[in-house]
Write an enzyme that holds these catalytic residues in place. Structure first.
Site, mmCIF file in Angstrom:
data_model
loop_
_atom_site.group_PDB
_atom_site.id
_atom_site.type_symbol
_atom_site.label_atom_id
_atom_site.label_comp_id
_atom_site.label_asym_id
_atom_site.label_seq_id
_atom_site.Cartn_x
_atom_site.Cartn_y
_atom_site.Cartn_z
ATOM 1 N N LYS A 4 6.496 3.224 0.913
ATOM 2 C CA LYS A 4 6.916 2.719 2.232
ATOM 3 C C LYS A 4 8.324 2.129 2.182
ATOM 4 O O LYS A 4 9.056 2.174 3.170
ATOM 5 C CB LYS A 4 5.926 1.657 2.732
ATOM 6 C CG LYS A 4 4.526 2.221 3.010
ATOM 7 C CD LYS A 4 3.525 1.099 3.264
ATOM 8 C CE LYS A 4 2.126 1.639 3.554
ATOM 9 N NZ LYS A 4 1.112 0.587 3.658
ATOM 10 N N TYR A 41 1.462 -7.680 0.849
ATOM 11 C CA TYR A 41 0.520 -7.869 1.955
ATOM 12 C C TYR A 41 0.169 -9.328 2.156
ATOM 13 O O TYR A 41 1.030 -10.188 2.061
ATOM 14 C CB TYR A 41 -0.742 -7.012 1.749
ATOM 15 C CG TYR A 41 -0.363 -5.574 1.675
ATOM 16 C CD1 TYR A 41 0.138 -4.938 2.804
ATOM 17 C CD2 TYR A 41 -0.422 -4.876 0.495
ATOM 18 C CE1 TYR A 41 0.548 -3.624 2.741
ATOM 19 C CE2 TYR A 41 -0.012 -3.565 0.434
ATOM 20 C CZ TYR A 41 0.464 -2.955 1.564
ATOM 21 O OH TYR A 41 0.877 -1.680 1.500
ATOM 22 N N TYR A 48 2.635 11.843 5.649
ATOM 23 C CA TYR A 48 2.391 10.492 5.109
ATOM 24 C C TYR A 48 1.548 10.553 3.831
ATOM 25 O O TYR A 48 1.813 9.825 2.866
ATOM 26 C CB TYR A 48 1.705 9.648 6.186
ATOM 27 C CG TYR A 48 1.267 8.277 5.722
ATOM 28 C CD1 TYR A 48 2.180 7.222 5.622
ATOM 29 C CD2 TYR A 48 -0.067 8.019 5.391
ATOM 30 C CE1 TYR A 48 1.775 5.960 5.198
ATOM 31 C CE2 TYR A 48 -0.483 6.757 4.974
ATOM 32 C CZ TYR A 48 0.443 5.736 4.878
ATOM 33 O OH TYR A 48 0.032 4.487 4.457
ATOM 34 N N SER A 52 1.512 2.780 -1.334
ATOM 35 C CA SER A 52 2.332 1.976 -0.413
ATOM 36 C C SER A 52 3.730 1.658 -0.925
ATOM 37 O O SER A 52 4.579 1.240 -0.140
ATOM 38 C CB SER A 52 1.615 0.674 -0.085
ATOM 39 O OG SER A 52 0.560 0.931 0.814
ATOM 40 N N VAL A 78 -1.999 0.875 -3.732
ATOM 41 C CA VAL A 78 -3.416 0.846 -4.143
ATOM 42 C C VAL A 78 -3.713 1.670 -5.392
ATOM 43 O O VAL A 78 -4.812 1.590 -5.945
ATOM 44 C CB VAL A 78 -4.387 1.286 -3.022
ATOM 45 C CG1 VAL A 78 -4.544 0.226 -1.966
ATOM 46 C CG2 VAL A 78 -3.996 2.614 -2.443
HETATM 47 O O1 DON Z 1 -2.479 4.529 3.691
HETATM 48 C C1 DON Z 1 -3.158 4.237 2.725
HETATM 49 O O2 DON Z 1 -4.248 3.697 2.852
HETATM 50 C C2 DON Z 1 -2.631 4.506 1.320
HETATM 51 N N1 DON Z 1 -2.068 5.796 1.207
HETATM 52 C C3 DON Z 1 -1.640 3.467 0.916
HETATM 53 C C4 DON Z 1 -2.206 2.081 0.975
HETATM 54 C C5 DON Z 1 -1.657 1.169 -0.053
HETATM 55 O O3 DON Z 1 -1.167 1.531 -1.096
HETATM 56 C C6 DON Z 1 -1.869 -0.253 0.225
HETATM 57 N N2 DON Z 1 -1.347 -1.033 -0.869
HETATM 58 N N3 DON Z 1 -1.701 -1.934 -1.501
#
Ligand code: DON
Length: 307
Positions: free
Chosen positions: A66, A243, A191, A63, A261
């Site tokens: 982003k 978040y 993505y 994330s 994550v």
């Molecule tokens: O879209 C997803 O679920 C992952 N590629 C990224 C999510 C993420 O890193 C959330 N962060 N804490």
């Protein structure tokens, strides 16, 4: 901060919290990481830096990417276009929640840091096809890090592509509501590559220094991102970057930051430092548990808070 040794002591202290966290495994390839790892680079805006832990180890941005895709898309399309399709408000919900897409009218993702908003942003990257969009994104990231070798981790991208059913659902919902256009599989492909962009703490901290300098390259002095776009990105990082833990983080640390994550944290201390952290054991909200503790300790000791 005076030395790598001083930073290493803080890393050792923060590391103890790793045992209370868990490595993400909903993307199967991420599950292989060692939950005990903790590394950091602090890149000062005068181009000096401090390291501690295994700072050369690469990890995927997840994330954190982003923020970078948002900066590119704001440069590509302008604010008016982007914010017609994505909102500016925090959600208080988990990063992958679909709930508010259905309950809010008109239906649009609340902000670009949650998955729905980030998918809509990635859909707006300019380019005639997937290859051109990807090339533009990765070249932008390489320029920010001043590292032409940066690429994505194919195994992690594939692993997420094969399991991203909830993200597909978010896309189909948004397609129905005219927030995104085009082929959903191509968007998920782009993505998942974006999320799998791989670098080490040093590269990430160096990108942070560009944000700390309001868009200027710390080496060349060249403007890489317009100042008003850096300001928008940093504001989203403060309000939504961690978040549904963003409020607590603003109180305890008080700087723009974005987690992923994989256990990465990207933090910006305006005019002072870019920070890259990797600590894959996560708390229940998906943020690096030891990484958060490390930032808290640093913020207290070196008065980071912008508030
Ligand atoms: O879209 C997803 O679920 C992952 N590629 C990224 C999510 C993420 O890193 C959330 N962060 N804490």
């Amino acid at each position: 901060m005076q030395s790598n040794k001083e930073l290493q002591l803080l890393v050792e202290k923060a590391k103890r919290f790793s045992k209370d966290g868990k490595v993400a495994d909903y993307i199967p390839a991420l599950g292989k990481e060692d939950g005990n790892d903790l590394a950091i680079t602090i890149y000062k805006t005068d181009n000096s830096y401090f390291h501690a832990g295994n700072f050369e180890k690469k990890f995927t941005l997840q994330s954190i990417s982003k923020v970078l895709s948002l900066a590119l898309v704001l440069m590509d399309r302008g604010e008016d276009y982007v914010f017609q399709k994505v909102g500016m408000e925090p959600t208080g919900d988990p990063f992958n929640s679909i709930a508010k897409l259905e309950t809010l009218k008109p239906s649009k993702p609340l902000n670009p840091m949650i998955n729905a908003g980030a998918l809509a942003v990635t859909n707006m990257i300019k380019g005639k096809d997937l290859t051109e969009k990807w090339e533009r994104l990765i070249q932008f990231v390489r320029a920010l890090a001043n590292d032409q070798q940066i690429t994505y981790n194919e195994e992690v991208a594939r692993s997420e592509f094969e399991t991203a059913h909830l993200n597909r659902a978010l896309c189909f919902f948004m397609k129905q509501n005219n927030i995104i256009e085009g082929d959903v599989e191509s968007l998920i492909d782009l993505y998942t590559k974006q999320c799998a962009i791989e670098m080490n703490c040093y590269d990430l901290a160096r990108i942070g220094a560009v944000f700390a300098l309001n868009g200027f390259d710390p080496d060349s002095g060249e403007r890489l991102i317009p100042e008003h776009i850096v300001r928008i990105c940093k504001t989203f990082m403060v309000t939504c970057g961690m978040y549904n833990a963003s409020g607590e983080f603003a109180i305890k640390v008080g700087v723009p930051a974005k987690s992923g994550v994989s256990g990465g944290i990207f933090a910006v201390v305006p005019n002072r430092y870019g920070i890259g952290i990797f600590g894959p054991a996560l708390d229940e909200k998906g943020n690096s548990i030891a990484g958060l503790k490390l930032l808290e300790m640093l913020a207290n000791e070196f008065e980071f808070s912008i508030f």
